[in-house]
Design an enzyme around this catalytic site. Sequence first.
Site, PDB file in Angstrom:
ATOM      1  N   SER A 152       1.911   3.861   5.207  1.00 18.03           N
ATOM      2  CA  SER A 152       2.036   4.622   3.961  1.00 18.03           C
ATOM      3  C   SER A 152       2.284   3.765   2.732  1.00 18.03           C
ATOM      4  O   SER A 152       2.753   4.250   1.707  1.00 18.03           O
ATOM      5  CB  SER A 152       3.149   5.653   4.113  1.00 18.03           C
ATOM      6  OG  SER A 152       4.302   5.076   4.691  1.00 18.03           O
ATOM      7  N   GLU A 153       1.951   2.478   2.814  1.00 20.62           N
ATOM      8  CA  GLU A 153       2.155   1.591   1.670  1.00 20.62           C
ATOM      9  C   GLU A 153       1.467   2.094   0.403  1.00 20.62           C
ATOM     10  O   GLU A 153       1.976   1.886  -0.707  1.00 20.62           O
ATOM     11  CB  GLU A 153       1.657   0.178   2.015  1.00 20.62           C
ATOM     12  CG  GLU A 153       2.543  -0.583   2.986  1.00 20.62           C
ATOM     13  CD  GLU A 153       2.239  -0.280   4.458  1.00 20.62           C
ATOM     14  OE1 GLU A 153       2.764  -0.995   5.320  1.00 20.62           O
ATOM     15  OE2 GLU A 153       1.480   0.679   4.726  1.00 20.62           O
ATOM     16  N   VAL A 154       0.304   2.751   0.561  1.00 12.32           N
ATOM     17  CA  VAL A 154      -0.432   3.205  -0.627  1.00 12.32           C
ATOM     18  C   VAL A 154       0.362   4.216  -1.447  1.00 12.32           C
ATOM     19  O   VAL A 154       0.122   4.368  -2.649  1.00 12.32           O
ATOM     20  CB  VAL A 154      -1.797   3.819  -0.244  1.00 12.32           C
ATOM     21  CG1 VAL A 154      -2.763   2.752   0.231  1.00 12.32           C
ATOM     22  CG2 VAL A 154      -1.642   4.928   0.789  1.00 12.32           C
ATOM     23  N   LEU A 156       3.215   3.874  -2.371  1.00 15.54           N
ATOM     24  CA  LEU A 156       4.019   3.090  -3.311  1.00 15.54           C
ATOM     25  C   LEU A 156       3.146   2.184  -4.172  1.00 15.54           C
ATOM     26  O   LEU A 156       3.647   1.305  -4.864  1.00 15.54           O
ATOM     27  CB  LEU A 156       5.032   2.239  -2.540  1.00 15.54           C
ATOM     28  CG  LEU A 156       6.061   2.991  -1.705  1.00 15.54           C
ATOM     29  CD1 LEU A 156       6.923   2.021  -0.935  1.00 15.54           C
ATOM     30  CD2 LEU A 156       6.914   3.880  -2.581  1.00 15.54           C
ATOM     31  N   LEU A 158       1.060   0.045  -2.886  1.00 21.55           N
ATOM     32  CA  LEU A 158       0.972  -1.220  -2.161  1.00 21.55           C
ATOM     33  C   LEU A 158      -0.119  -1.130  -1.097  1.00 21.55           C
ATOM     34  O   LEU A 158      -0.780  -0.100  -0.954  1.00 21.55           O
ATOM     35  CB  LEU A 158       2.322  -1.545  -1.509  1.00 21.55           C
ATOM     36  CG  LEU A 158       3.520  -1.599  -2.468  1.00 21.55           C
ATOM     37  CD1 LEU A 158       4.814  -1.810  -1.692  1.00 21.55           C
ATOM     38  CD2 LEU A 158       3.330  -2.701  -3.511  1.00 21.55           C
TER      39      LEU A 158
END
Length: 281
Positions: A152-154, A156, A158
């Site tokens: 789930s970096e996207v 944020l 990222l």
Amino acid sequence: MSNPIADPFVEVLDTDAQSKLVLIDATPEGVATITINRAARKNAFNAEVIAALNQAFETLEGADGVRVVFLTGAGGTFSAGADLEWMRDAADFSEADNREDAMAMAVMLKRLHDLPALTVALVEGSAFGGGAGLAAACDLTIATAAARFAFSEVKLGLIAATISPYVIAAIGPRRARSLFATGRAFDAAFAREIGLVDEVAPDAAGLATARDRIAGEIMACAPGAVADSKRLVSAVAGRPIDHALMDDTARRIARARVGEEGQAGVRAFLGRQPAPWAARD
């Protein structure tokens, strides 16, 4: 309590800062267990955890007699991803500082991936972001049915950069694109369907049973041959089947046949005797 990568607005207080961040336990038979020991923070990553994991993997890499390495998290959670305070600090780093920080994670994952012993991730609870990357870097992953995964970096702004080589190798580029781009969470059954998980256990007790089974299975396998088999896959994957590859694989099996383990194993088999590495009680 939530994972700050999946839910970046929830902060988890650190109540176990004085305890060891990573624990290593090993049996005389060569069964090693590495435990991320930040239960109060859902075993989230920060620079200190990454350094401790790297040191643990380095220790096991050079240890004689290690046959299998299990990787787990304390308190019923594998790893909830990146620690919020670590992320907050990184936001103020320069690009060069962030690159150095990320490189430490990349080195740690590579050291896990390159361990000569069989590596097995035992996943309970959440395996988000870098936690899912740890699972992908292992040779085998077993998860409880209730385990959850996410890249789930996207959410944020990222990207799942340092873990991407291992995740893409495990699930393929198309699945990786969709999961990296959407950041959606998914369960253990779907993780098994796409290749991130090899086996789903019903619960923690089932996970322990699977662990004991694998520890028993690996004792029948020559430790040097296990390490060479892992290197073989890395050497062959993605290469065209041409004369160079044929020659490489022929050389590898020839070397194994005349090696100490190969000679002992074949003689034991022909003599209907246990192999030296399988004779331990």
